[in-house]
Scaffold this active site. Structure first.
Site, PDB file in Angstrom:
ATOM      1  CB  CYS A   1      42.092  46.153  28.765  1.00 57.75           C
ATOM      2  SG  CYS A   1      40.937  47.281  27.921  1.00 57.75           S
TER       3      CYS A   1
ATOM      4  CG  HIS B   1      43.715  44.124  24.857  1.00 57.90           C
ATOM      5  ND1 HIS B   1      43.113  43.243  25.723  1.00 57.90           N
ATOM      6  CD2 HIS B   1      42.920  45.222  24.794  1.00 57.90           C
ATOM      7  CE1 HIS B   1      41.978  43.774  26.159  1.00 57.90           C
ATOM      8  NE2 HIS B   1      41.842  44.977  25.614  1.00 57.90           N
TER       9      HIS B   1
ATOM     10  CD  GLU C   1      45.101  40.311  25.957  1.00 60.16           C
ATOM     11  OE1 GLU C   1      43.901  40.642  26.040  1.00 60.16           O
ATOM     12  OE2 GLU C   1      46.032  41.102  26.212  1.00 60.16           O
TER      13      GLU C   1
END
Length: 245
Positions: free
Chosen positions: A96, A186, A188
């Site tokens: 990001c 993202h 994660e």
């Protein structure tokens, strides 16, 4: 055991931290069980960067509520560190904000997305280069991930290759040579964190939605209802450590 230097580029909202932890926790929870340990540097707070990335298997950078459209000295230092790390053989992954900062370091423009904020569970599509890239080994051509951002990389800088995109953001993943990768989404973030991020921004999201013609009270429930599992995220992170280090 892989040793990763994680450059933390910002702090999640207090309500997010209370419910699902801060940005670094999501990386640790995604990768530590597979044999990964982290050193975390709060670079947005002025933490001193090491002289080099020697001794680390990889460098990663988190997202941030801050913006590359308003560069600060710490951003310039972190960008230079990541580029230098790759030049000395240490793989780098930016997520990001980290993706945008890497693109900025390579000469790209980072701008506010005229299509509006992308947030929630989204679908991203690999192009031919992405299908062949080891970062996406075993990932479907169209895959689901979590996303939250207002800024985008306007176009790939010279020498970089776009790997994936979607209707909102044409540059969802970039390859900068053999050792640097950036992803706008993202990998994660898991569904429970996505829910917390949406709820933390719900007032702003409602204002943005009405400005774009949505009925009042419509957008946030729709975003929450659309949250879905995103197993491709963990696969992408694992691929980075397994294929690039």
């Amino acid at each position: 055991m892989k040793n990763v230097l994680l450059l933390k580029a910002g702090d999640a909202a207090p309500s997010v931290r209370l419910t699902v932890g801060d940005y670094e926790r999501w990386f640790v929870e995604s990768l530590a069980p597979g044999g990964c340990q982290f050193d975390i540097l709060h670079v947005h707070r002025g933490a001193r960067l090491p002289d080099s990335a020697e001794g680390y298997d990889a460098v990663m950078m988190t997202g941030s509520p801050l913006s590359v459209t308003q560069p600060e000295p710490w951003m310039e230092r972190a960008a230079g560190f990541m580029v230098d790390a790759a030049a000395h053989g240490v793989p780098v992954l930016g997520v990001c904000f980290g993706h945008q900062l890497l693109a900025y370091a390579h000469g790209a423009r980072v701008v506010r997305n005229q299509r509006g904020r992308e947030i929630g569970t989204v679908e991203v599509t690999l192009n031919e280069a992405g299908r062949e890239d080891p970062l996406f080994d075993g990932v479907s051509e169209r895959f689901t991930v979590q996303a939250t951002h207002e800024d985008i990389v306007e176009q790939a800088p010279e020498g970089a290759t776009v790997l994936a995109g979607n209707a909102n953001t044409t540059v969802q993943a970039l390859a900068f040579g053999p050792l640097i990768r950036g992803v706008q989404f993202h990998p994660e973030v898991q569904p429970e964190a996505m829910r917390a991020l949406i709820l933390a921004r719900q007032e702003k999201l409602e204002v943005e939605a009405t400005q774009r013609g949505y009925s009042p009270g419509e957008r946030v429930p729709r975003l929450l209802a659309g949250i879905a599992p995103s197993p491709a995220g963990r696969r992408i992170l694992s691929n980075f450590l397994e294929r690039f280090t």
